[in-house]
Structure formats: C-alpha cells, structure tokens
Design an enzyme around this catalytic site. Structure first.
Site, PDB file in Angstrom:
ATOM      1  N   ARG A  10    -107.466 -24.712  22.904  1.00 34.41           N
ATOM      2  CA  ARG A  10    -107.569 -23.558  22.004  1.00 34.41           C
ATOM      3  C   ARG A  10    -106.341 -23.499  21.069  1.00 34.41           C
ATOM      4  O   ARG A  10    -106.447 -23.726  19.881  1.00 34.41           O
ATOM      5  CB  ARG A  10    -107.697 -22.259  22.844  1.00 34.41           C
ATOM      6  CG  ARG A  10    -108.197 -21.053  22.053  1.00 34.41           C
ATOM      7  CD  ARG A  10    -107.125 -20.317  21.296  1.00 34.41           C
ATOM      8  NE  ARG A  10    -106.017 -19.872  22.143  1.00 34.41           N
ATOM      9  CZ  ARG A  10    -104.869 -19.434  21.660  1.00 34.41           C
ATOM     10  NH1 ARG A  10    -104.650 -19.396  20.354  1.00 34.41           N
ATOM     11  NH2 ARG A  10    -103.890 -19.067  22.468  1.00 34.41           N
ATOM     12  N   HIS A 207     -96.947 -16.653  27.682  1.00 38.01           N
ATOM     13  CA  HIS A 207     -97.435 -17.688  26.774  1.00 38.01           C
ATOM     14  C   HIS A 207     -96.243 -18.079  25.907  1.00 38.01           C
ATOM     15  O   HIS A 207     -95.801 -17.304  25.069  1.00 38.01           O
ATOM     16  CB  HIS A 207     -98.577 -17.101  25.925  1.00 38.01           C
ATOM     17  CG  HIS A 207     -99.096 -18.011  24.868  1.00 38.01           C
ATOM     18  ND1 HIS A 207    -100.239 -18.757  25.036  1.00 38.01           N
ATOM     19  CD2 HIS A 207     -98.651 -18.294  23.617  1.00 38.01           C
ATOM     20  CE1 HIS A 207    -100.470 -19.464  23.929  1.00 38.01           C
ATOM     21  NE2 HIS A 207     -99.514 -19.187  23.049  1.00 38.01           N
ATOM     22  N   HIS A 209     -93.873 -20.873  23.541  1.00 39.25           N
ATOM     23  CA  HIS A 209     -93.831 -22.033  22.651  1.00 39.25           C
ATOM     24  C   HIS A 209     -92.446 -22.666  22.762  1.00 39.25           C
ATOM     25  O   HIS A 209     -91.492 -22.004  23.169  1.00 39.25           O
ATOM     26  CB  HIS A 209     -94.126 -21.605  21.208  1.00 39.25           C
ATOM     27  CG  HIS A 209     -95.574 -21.342  20.952  1.00 39.25           C
ATOM     28  ND1 HIS A 209     -96.291 -21.954  19.952  1.00 39.25           N
ATOM     29  CD2 HIS A 209     -96.464 -20.533  21.574  1.00 39.25           C
ATOM     30  CE1 HIS A 209     -97.543 -21.539  19.978  1.00 39.25           C
ATOM     31  NE2 HIS A 209     -97.680 -20.661  20.942  1.00 39.25           N
ATOM     32  N   CYS A 240     -95.792 -27.124  15.439  1.00 38.31           N
ATOM     33  CA  CYS A 240     -95.409 -25.762  15.096  1.00 38.31           C
ATOM     34  C   CYS A 240     -95.376 -25.632  13.580  1.00 38.31           C
ATOM     35  O   CYS A 240     -94.656 -26.366  12.914  1.00 38.31           O
ATOM     36  CB  CYS A 240     -94.039 -25.445  15.667  1.00 38.31           C
ATOM     37  SG  CYS A 240     -93.430 -23.866  15.087  1.00 38.31           S
ATOM     38  N   ASN A 249     -96.914 -25.312  21.870  1.00 35.40           N
ATOM     39  CA  ASN A 249     -96.746 -24.675  23.173  1.00 35.40           C
ATOM     40  C   ASN A 249     -95.787 -25.507  24.017  1.00 35.40           C
ATOM     41  O   ASN A 249     -95.555 -26.677  23.732  1.00 35.40           O
ATOM     42  CB  ASN A 249     -98.090 -24.620  23.913  1.00 35.40           C
ATOM     43  CG  ASN A 249     -99.116 -23.788  23.186  1.00 35.40           C
ATOM     44  OD1 ASN A 249     -99.985 -24.320  22.522  1.00 35.40           O
ATOM     45  ND2 ASN A 249     -98.995 -22.495  23.292  1.00 35.40           N
TER      46      ASN A 249
END
Ligand code: ZN
Length: 308
Positions: A10, A207, A209, A240, A249
């Site tokens: 995703r 979550h 990065h 990114c 991520n």
C-alpha cells in the site's frame, strides 16, 4: 510478541508511478505470509482515478484472505471505502486522519470535523455487521510528528483528535510519522501523552518512515513506551518524495533483524523474508530497494550466539 505489519503493497506502491502487476503483488504477499509476517496492508479502497497503482485492492484482499491466519489490512479515506472493505471481508480498516488540517484539506479535501464524521459513520456501519464479521477499526493519526506544510503540530490538537477518534467508535488509534520528522524523544513523549488520553491499551501501533535515518531508533523508543506493532515496508520501497535517495517506510528486513537480535519474538523467518526481495525487484526492475541488512548480509553464523 512484537507484530510486524507489512505496508509495502500500500504505502510503498502508492509512492511509485509504475503499476505492479496483480500476479506479482499476490506472489509478494504470499511469500511474506510464508516468511511469517502476521499482518499485511494490501491496499487502499480509493477511486482508481486517484491511485491507479492500488486499483486491484479488492482482488488482493480476496487473495490474501485465502492465506490462513493472515491479518488483512487496508486503508480507507471514507465511508464508501470502508463499505468496500467490509464487503471484501478485511480484518482491519485504518482511516487516516491528518492532524495537520492543511494537510488533510490538501490530501483528502476534508476538515477535521468532516473526517471525524466519516469515522463515526464507519464505526456505525461496522457495528451493524453481524458479530464475527466486524473488522478491527483503527484511527491513524497521520502527520503526527510534524507536517511539511504546517511544521510542528500543537500537541493539544493531537490529543483532542485522538480522543475524538475513540469517541467516534475506533477500536484504537495509531500514530503515523508520514513526513519522517519523528525523533526518539518525540516518539516517547507523544506516545505517552496519547496513551494518557485514550488509555494504555488503545495505542499500540506506530507507522514510521526512515526519511532522516532515525527510523529504527524511533522503533526502540516506541518499544520502551509499550508499542507492540510496527509498520514497515519490504526494501523500504517507495522512497521518499521529500528526500531523494532516502528510503520510505522503515525497512521490514532491518526491523525484523533488530527485533530478532534483541530476543523479541516476531514469528518472521529473516532468511525467508530476505528472499522476498527477489519477487519485488523482478516485478519492478530498476526500482531501488533499501535496507542495511540485505546489503551487508547477516553476521557470520547468525542467529546462533547473537540473539539476546
Ligand atoms: Zn507512510
């Protein structure tokens, strides 16, 4: 047990212009499941005109549901997406609520009030499903550690939105470092503050990065304040948009290596996980895959003598 949630299909794929063929996505998901990854965010129920890369989400959910025990997660921006997700029998739905209202307006053209109304409607729709067919419903507080448009976000605003998401009927909230601004001290402070408001057991996931290289340091900080689920993407795929050459991520392989070596159970077989990269690189030739462990290899003799 620390839960690794793979979000590459995703979050990774939505950041790449190319469309990964459905069969390759299925092979990727199956291989990660076989490596022991317990949860995979397979896509997002958004109009195909907005994200053609994720247009096959319903097919992917149907496929992923055939893998026994896998938690199949999706992102939805609104009630319509959530209805599609429930129809597809997903296990977990996350609605992202950008704590930066400017970002929310740009991203989903919704104010905070409108997004909370959407979450309320989704919770009501889920509650109306027969018992045993209700997906877990997470409110994801995105841009929680800062926004590329607004800069730092007022913590009181974050706490208020976390509370509103729970009142709207979410099962729990999560914190997303959408912009890669989080640092370890910030992670600890914000996780503690949000847990104080929503309850110790109602914030379990981060979550993160790796935009500025402190992704795994942030994981460690999260572990210290009781976080038990971490999103990551295989090969840090997606990159990114704010930092060319930086991974997106946090890298699933590096995350599993760190947790593993700390003696924290993940259920993931690292060697099998490393092998999954072949599927992704074959399906997206030339696309950079990140990760220190894949590049350097496992220490000689690992894991014997290395795991705490
Ligand atoms: Zn993300």
């Amino acid at each position: 047990m620390i839960e690794v949630s793979e979000v590459g299909p995703r979050d990774g794929l939505q950041s790449i212009d190319r469309i990964m063929p459905l069969e390759a996505k299925k092979a990727w998901i199956k291989a990660e499941f076989e490596a022991g990854v317990p949860e995979i965010e397979v896509g997002s129920f958004v109009p195909a005109s907005l994200l053609p890369q994720l247009a096959d989400t319903a097919e992917l959910v149907a496929f992923a549901k055939t893998l026994p025990g896998l938690k199949v997660a999706v992102l939805v921006p609104n009630l319509k997406g959530a209805e599609n997700a429930v129809r597809a029998s997903v296990d977990k739905i996350t609605i992202p609520l950008s704590v930066s209202e400017t970002h929310s307006l740009e991203n989903v053209r919704r104010t905070h009030k409108q997004m909370i109304d959407e979450a309320t409607a989704i919770a009501g729709m889920i509650a109306a499903q027969p018992e045993g067919e209700r997906p877990f419903f997470e409110g994801g507080l995105s841009t929680a550690f800062g926004c590329t448009l607004e800069g730092p976000i007022d913590e009181a605003e974050i706490l208020s939105l976390a509370e509103q998401l729970m009142q709207a009927g979410c099962d729990e909230v999560g914190l997303s470092d959408t912009t890669g601004y989080a640092t370890p001290t910030h992670v600890k402070r914000l996780v503690k503050a949000v847990k104080d408001v929503v309850g110790e057991d109602k914030l379990n996931g981060l979550h993160l990065h790796n935009t500025r290289g402190v992704g795994l340091a942030n994981v460690l900080a999260g572990l210290e304040v009781g976080i038990t689920t971490f999103d990551a993407s295989l090969g840090g795929i997606g990159g990114c948009p704010f930092a060319p050459g930086a991974s997106g991520n946090i890298v699933t392989e590096d995350l599993v290596y760190m947790l593993d070596s700390m003696g924290l159970e993940t259920g993931v077989n690292l060697e099998k996980l490393l092998d999954v990269r072949k599927i992704v690189s074959a399906a997206l030739p030339g696309e950079p895959l990140y990760g220190f462990v894949p590049d350097a290899g496992l220490p000689k003799g690992y894991p014997d003598g290395y795991v705490e």
